[in-house]
Scaffold this motif. Structure first.
Motif, PDB file in Angstrom:
ATOM      1  N   VAL A  67       0.846  -1.181   0.000  1.00 44.62           N
ATOM      2  CA  VAL A  67       0.000   0.000   0.000  1.00 44.62           C
ATOM      3  C   VAL A  67       0.886   1.238   0.000  1.00 44.62           C
ATOM      4  O   VAL A  67       1.871   1.313   0.747  1.00 44.62           O
ATOM      5  CB  VAL A  67      -0.963  -0.004   1.215  1.00 44.62           C
ATOM      6  N   ASP A  68       0.558   2.192  -0.864  1.00 47.30           N
ATOM      7  CA  ASP A  68       1.305   3.456  -0.973  1.00 47.30           C
ATOM      8  C   ASP A  68       2.796   3.224  -1.154  1.00 47.30           C
ATOM      9  O   ASP A  68       3.635   3.923  -0.586  1.00 47.30           O
ATOM     10  CB  ASP A  68       1.067   4.329   0.267  1.00 47.30           C
ATOM     11  N   GLY A  69       3.141   2.208  -1.940  1.00 48.41           N
ATOM     12  CA  GLY A  69       4.534   1.928  -2.234  1.00 48.41           C
ATOM     13  C   GLY A  69       5.288   1.203  -1.144  1.00 48.41           C
ATOM     14  O   GLY A  69       6.476   0.914  -1.289  1.00 48.41           O
ATOM     15  N   GLU A  70       4.639   0.881  -0.036  1.00 52.51           N
ATOM     16  CA  GLU A  70       5.282   0.174   1.072  1.00 52.51           C
ATOM     17  C   GLU A  70       4.793  -1.270   1.120  1.00 52.51           C
ATOM     18  O   GLU A  70       3.605  -1.549   0.937  1.00 52.51           O
ATOM     19  CB  GLU A  70       4.958   0.869   2.390  1.00 52.51           C
ATOM     20  N   THR A  71       5.718  -2.186   1.363  1.00 56.26           N
ATOM     21  CA  THR A  71       5.367  -3.596   1.527  1.00 56.26           C
ATOM     22  C   THR A  71       5.564  -4.002   2.979  1.00 56.26           C
ATOM     23  O   THR A  71       6.632  -3.778   3.553  1.00 56.26           O
ATOM     24  CB  THR A  71       6.239  -4.490   0.629  1.00 56.26           C
ATOM     25  N   VAL A  72       4.525  -4.591   3.577  1.00 50.66           N
ATOM     26  CA  VAL A  72       4.594  -5.089   4.946  1.00 50.66           C
ATOM     27  C   VAL A  72       4.519  -6.612   4.868  1.00 50.66           C
ATOM     28  O   VAL A  72       3.488  -7.169   4.486  1.00 50.66           O
ATOM     29  CB  VAL A  72       3.464  -4.525   5.824  1.00 50.66           C
ATOM     30  N   ALA A  73       5.611  -7.270   5.248  1.00 44.92           N
ATOM     31  CA  ALA A  73       5.710  -8.716   5.057  1.00 44.92           C
ATOM     32  C   ALA A  73       4.886  -9.495   6.077  1.00 44.92           C
ATOM     33  O   ALA A  73       4.819  -9.128   7.250  1.00 44.92           O
ATOM     34  CB  ALA A  73       7.176  -9.148   5.151  1.00 44.92           C
TER      35      ALA A  73
END
Length: 282
Positions: A100-106
């Protein structure tokens, strides 16, 4: 019902089996439906929005987490996890990263292997702030740490019990006006006015903890503590949540590591999950 021996005897009810409601059998994944409006937000994006959450208790966890029907989750923002945490989360087999919004949360979400929960997705939250959503809301109230357990009560009641607290034989607090805090499956905590506590024997700590039922606590440790006493044995909630407002500014001790006498009777030191917490902080 069966009739008791002898003419004219009243029916005798069968003897029912009796058992404690807790604990849940080891190795059991349990769940309950909920009805609160729950939302989870990352940045400015609402990732979860539901009126039908479920509470899930994973084996070995004392507190619940939420899981959500897939239809109430922005699954278009989820991707199969690049490095799935196989073997974690009560045997979950599918893990997802959030983009989301260019961020990846693993590994932020997963699906449990149990068939009856196969349409639900759970999210990281408790103890994993570095890879969770930014905010969670029940109705319009932001909630913290973990969902409030529907089977837990926390009641703060004013009392006239005579409470004495000792550490290694030294009297560190004495009061006849405590606020007794009753929390399901935990020992009574005695919250004591500061003027009834030898705070001169303690040093403020930089440790803080958060509780979804009470708020954020500040701590003290005994200045001249012996080797067997862990730090942070004394705490207070300077700005508690409204439901337990009577404990505001009062202080309490861990029953697990100090000696408490109530109305002349010395209490046994209980063994709770906080024994392990205190071991980790020592």
């Amino acid at each position: 019902m069966t009739a008791a021996p002898g003419t004219g005897s009243a029916p005798v009810a069968p003897v029912l089996p009796v058992a404690r409601r807790h604990p849940v059998p080891a190795g059991t994944l349990t769940w309950e439906p909920g009805e609160r409006h729950v939302r989870g937000v990352k940045g400015g994006t609402t990732v979860v929005d539901t009126y039908r959450p479920i509470y899930v208790w994973e084996p070995g966890e004392a507190v619940p987490r939420y899981a959500f029907h897939r239809d109430d989750v922005r699954t278009d923002l989820l991707r199969p996890a690049a490095a799935p945490e196989t073997g974690e989360r009560a045997g979950a087999r599918e893990f997802y990263d959030l983009v989301v919004d260019g961020e990846t949360v693993a590994n932020i979400a997963w699906r449990y292997a149990a068939e009856e929960l196969s349409d639900y997705l759970a999210f990281t939250w408790f103890r994993q702030w570095d890879r969770s959503l930014d905010h969670w809301y029940e109705e319009e109230e932001e909630i913290f740490v973990h969902p409030r357990d529907p089977y837990k009560r926390v009641d703060a009641l004013t009392s006239t019990r005579h409470v004495r607290i000792e550490i290694d034989g030294v009297l560190v607090a004495e009061t006849r006006r405590p606020v007794t805090l009753f929390e399901t499956r935990l020992p009574i905590r005695y919250y004591i006015p500061r003027e009834d506590v030898r705070l001169d024997l303690f040093t403020p700590s930089d440790h803080h903890s958060a509780c979804p039922y009470k708020g954020t606590a500040e701590y003290w440790h005994l200045t001249d503590a012996g080797p067997d006493l862990p730090p942070n044995v004394l705490w207070s909630y300077p700005d508690p949540l409204p439901a337990v407002g009577d404990i505001r500014g009062l202080v309490a001790f861990y029953n697990e590591v100090v000696d408490i006498t109530v109305d002349g009777e010395r209490l046994e030191r209980p063994v709770t999950l906080f024994n392990k917490v205190l071991e980790r902080t020592s």
